[in-house]
Design an enzyme around this catalytic site. Structure first.
Site, short mmCIF file in Angstrom:
data_model
loop_
_atom_site.label_atom_id
_atom_site.label_comp_id
_atom_site.label_asym_id
_atom_site.label_seq_id
_atom_site.Cartn_x
_atom_site.Cartn_y
_atom_site.Cartn_z
N GLU A 83 0.83 -1.20 0.00
CA GLU A 83 0.00 0.00 0.00
C GLU A 83 0.86 1.24 0.00
O GLU A 83 1.99 1.22 0.50
CB GLU A 83 -0.89 0.03 1.25
CG GLU A 83 -1.87 -1.12 1.34
CD GLU A 83 -2.63 -1.13 2.65
OE1 GLU A 83 -3.63 -1.87 2.73
OE2 GLU A 83 -2.24 -0.40 3.59
N LYS A 85 2.16 4.69 1.45
CA LYS A 85 2.27 5.22 2.83
C LYS A 85 2.01 6.72 2.79
O LYS A 85 2.78 7.48 2.23
CB LYS A 85 3.64 4.92 3.42
CG LYS A 85 3.71 5.26 4.91
CD LYS A 85 5.03 4.88 5.51
CE LYS A 85 4.98 5.01 7.03
NZ LYS A 85 4.50 6.32 7.50
N ARG A 90 -3.43 9.75 10.81
CA ARG A 90 -3.95 8.39 10.90
C ARG A 90 -5.19 8.43 11.77
O ARG A 90 -5.13 8.80 12.95
CB ARG A 90 -2.90 7.44 11.47
CG ARG A 90 -3.40 5.98 11.49
CD ARG A 90 -2.30 5.02 11.86
NE ARG A 90 -2.79 3.66 11.96
CZ ARG A 90 -2.02 2.60 12.25
NH1 ARG A 90 -0.71 2.77 12.45
NH2 ARG A 90 -2.54 1.38 12.32
N ARG A 105 -4.46 8.45 16.50
CA ARG A 105 -3.62 7.28 16.81
C ARG A 105 -3.34 7.17 18.31
O ARG A 105 -2.91 6.12 18.79
CB ARG A 105 -2.31 7.33 16.03
CG ARG A 105 -1.42 8.51 16.34
CD ARG A 105 -0.18 8.49 15.45
NE ARG A 105 0.63 7.33 15.71
CZ ARG A 105 1.35 6.69 14.81
NH1 ARG A 105 1.34 7.08 13.56
NH2 ARG A 105 2.09 5.65 15.14
N PHE A 175 -7.48 1.91 4.75
CA PHE A 175 -6.57 0.78 4.51
C PHE A 175 -6.82 -0.43 5.39
O PHE A 175 -6.25 -1.49 5.15
CB PHE A 175 -5.10 1.19 4.60
CG PHE A 175 -4.70 1.86 5.89
CD1 PHE A 175 -4.55 1.15 7.06
CD2 PHE A 175 -4.44 3.22 5.92
CE1 PHE A 175 -4.16 1.75 8.24
CE2 PHE A 175 -4.03 3.85 7.09
CZ PHE A 175 -3.90 3.12 8.25
N ARG A 250 3.98 -3.95 17.15
CA ARG A 250 4.82 -3.75 15.96
C ARG A 250 5.33 -5.12 15.53
O ARG A 250 6.11 -5.75 16.22
CB ARG A 250 6.00 -2.82 16.30
CG ARG A 250 6.79 -2.34 15.09
CD ARG A 250 7.93 -1.45 15.52
NE ARG A 250 7.50 -0.29 16.27
CZ ARG A 250 7.03 0.84 15.72
NH1 ARG A 250 6.94 0.94 14.41
NH2 ARG A 250 6.66 1.85 16.47
N LYS A 256 7.47 -1.19 6.57
CA LYS A 256 7.46 0.07 5.83
C LYS A 256 8.81 0.33 5.16
O LYS A 256 9.87 -0.08 5.65
CB LYS A 256 7.08 1.24 6.74
CG LYS A 256 8.02 1.48 7.91
CD LYS A 256 7.44 2.57 8.81
CE LYS A 256 8.29 2.76 10.07
NZ LYS A 256 7.73 3.77 10.98
#
Length: 411
Positions: A83, A85, A90, A105, A175, A250, A256
């Site tokens: 996707e 970025k 966000r 976020r 997303f 994470r 990323k």
């Protein structure tokens, strides 16, 4: 922090940390420690395992790992979804029975700042109840270009919201689907979440699907990365097609790759201010001459840089006034530092920093080993991250990884 509390709960029931993963998942799905505690101690682990998302209880966001090249990402994931970025806000959108709430976020309610997004969601999303994530940013329909974060951030305000929304309308690029009409979608694989998100999105000018392709070669991944960067995006996020959505963690399910990785230091760093120095010479009148900053290491904050450049005169005054309000007479207990600033500050404010490289240092405590830590060389302030709290700062582990990526890139 929350992790320590959750470990303590696990010890009371099991005598060890074995219940941590399941308790943590319940917390990450609700952002409510009190609720999780009540359910755990009154109803037990069966009820904890039954936790699922509910509209208007913000879910802690999944986070991405980072790698240095498209080839490394493909080696890790194989064929994957990729996707664009986006460099914007966000947002997590919740809707139920026609009511819409939007959370940042940091799980803060920010609905009032985005009336155009609220209207777009009501018009476009074919659902009775839904929780989904996306990135909202200013977008030039005429040129197809994305405007820089510095312009998008002007939408974050308490007053004049409607006027600014007309001047600078946002496009929200969705997303992730997390919940839909009673079903928890976080446990479903990415490819299923994306397919369902596509099915329930109606036509409109506000909400759109994030750019997305399935790549089967490193070359295809690199090509999509180049296309995203050329259109003004930060880079890409590659996603494991079969992985669930891991709230609050994470993982290498998301990786990323940003355009800044072509420079010597692979990324900007989000650091927490833990102290400041008084201005000297020409800076005396501004009250502030520099910042002492740290990264997050579990429940600790370990220093990584003194920042003295990148400020405007107005920012120096603003920092002095705002940081003085959260000053501490002594070093905060959660801070590890060999340096002593003129004024200690409670670790609350996050700033984004750019540096030439990461080096070994005898004066900073980040990744301390053999009387040396890691430090940022020639750090300069980029911006204040008002959208992030101290828990969202770059971690010590990430700094170590960036240091290794930097060595790899220069080899």
């Amino acid at each position: 922090g929350e992790a320590t509390i959750i470990d303590a709960w696990s010890f009371t029931e099991a005598g060890d940390k074995s219940l941590r993963v399941e308790l943590e998942r319940a917390f990450n799905l609700t952002s409510d420690l009190g609720l999780v505690a009540e359910v755990f101690f009154t109803k037990g682990m069966g009820a904890i395992r039954a936790f699922k998302p509910h509209p208007f209880s913000p879910i802690r966001p999944a986070l991405a790992e980072r790698l240095n090249t498209a080839a490394e990402i493909f080696e890790k994931l194989g064929a994957c979804a990729v996707e664009g970025k986006y460099d914007g806000f966000r947002l997590q959108v919740h809707m139920s029975a026609g009511k819409v709430e939007i959370y940042s976020r940091k799980q803060e309610r920010v609905t009032h700042m985005f009336p155009d997004v609220v209207a777009g969601v009501k018009k476009q999303m074919r659902a009775r109840e839904i929780i989904f994530e996306g990135e909202a940013l200013a977008y030039n329909e005429d040129t197809g270009e994305f405007l820089p974060f510095q312009e998008t951030i002007t939408r974050k305000r308490k007053y004049g919201v409607s006027k600014k929304a007309e001047e600078m309308p946002l496009r929200m690029f969705a997303f992730e689907l997390l919940y839909l009409d009673g079903k928890d979608w976080t446990n479903e694989p990415y490819h299923a979440r994306r397919k369902k998100l596509t099915e329930i999105m109606g036509k409109g000018d506000v909400v759109a699907l994030a750019k997305n392709v399935i790549v089967k070669t490193p070359k295809a991944l690199q090509k999509f990365f180049d296309e995203c960067v050329s259109s003004g995006l930060e880079g890409i996020v590659a996603k494991d097609l079969s992985a669930p959505y891991v709230a609050g963690a994470r993982k290498f399910a998301w990786i990323k790759l940003k355009r800044s990785y072509s420079e010597k230091l692979a990324d900007t760093i989000d650091v927490v201010i833990v102290g400041f120095y008084y201005g000297k010479g020409k800076r005396t009148e501004f009250g502030l001459g520099g910042l002492l900053t740290a990264v997050k290491a579990g429940d600790r904050f370990r220093t990584v840089a003194k920042i003295g450049t990148g400020f405007s005169e107005a920012q120096m005054r603003e920092f002095h006034d705002s940081l003085s309000k959260i000053s501490s007479k002594q070093k905060p207990a959660e801070v590890d530092s060999l340096l002593t600033p003129d004024v200690w500050v409670k670790p609350r404010v996050v700033v984004e920093v750019k540096a030439d490289e990461i080096t070994r240092s005898p004066v900073h405590k980040c990744a301390w080993k053999d009387n040396e830590g890691l430090a940022l060389r020639f750090p300069r302030l980029m911006r204040v991250r008002t959208d992030k709290g101290a828990d969202d700062a770059t971690t010590e582990k990430e700094v170590v990884e960036l240091y290794e990526l930097q060595k790899h890139a220069s080899a």
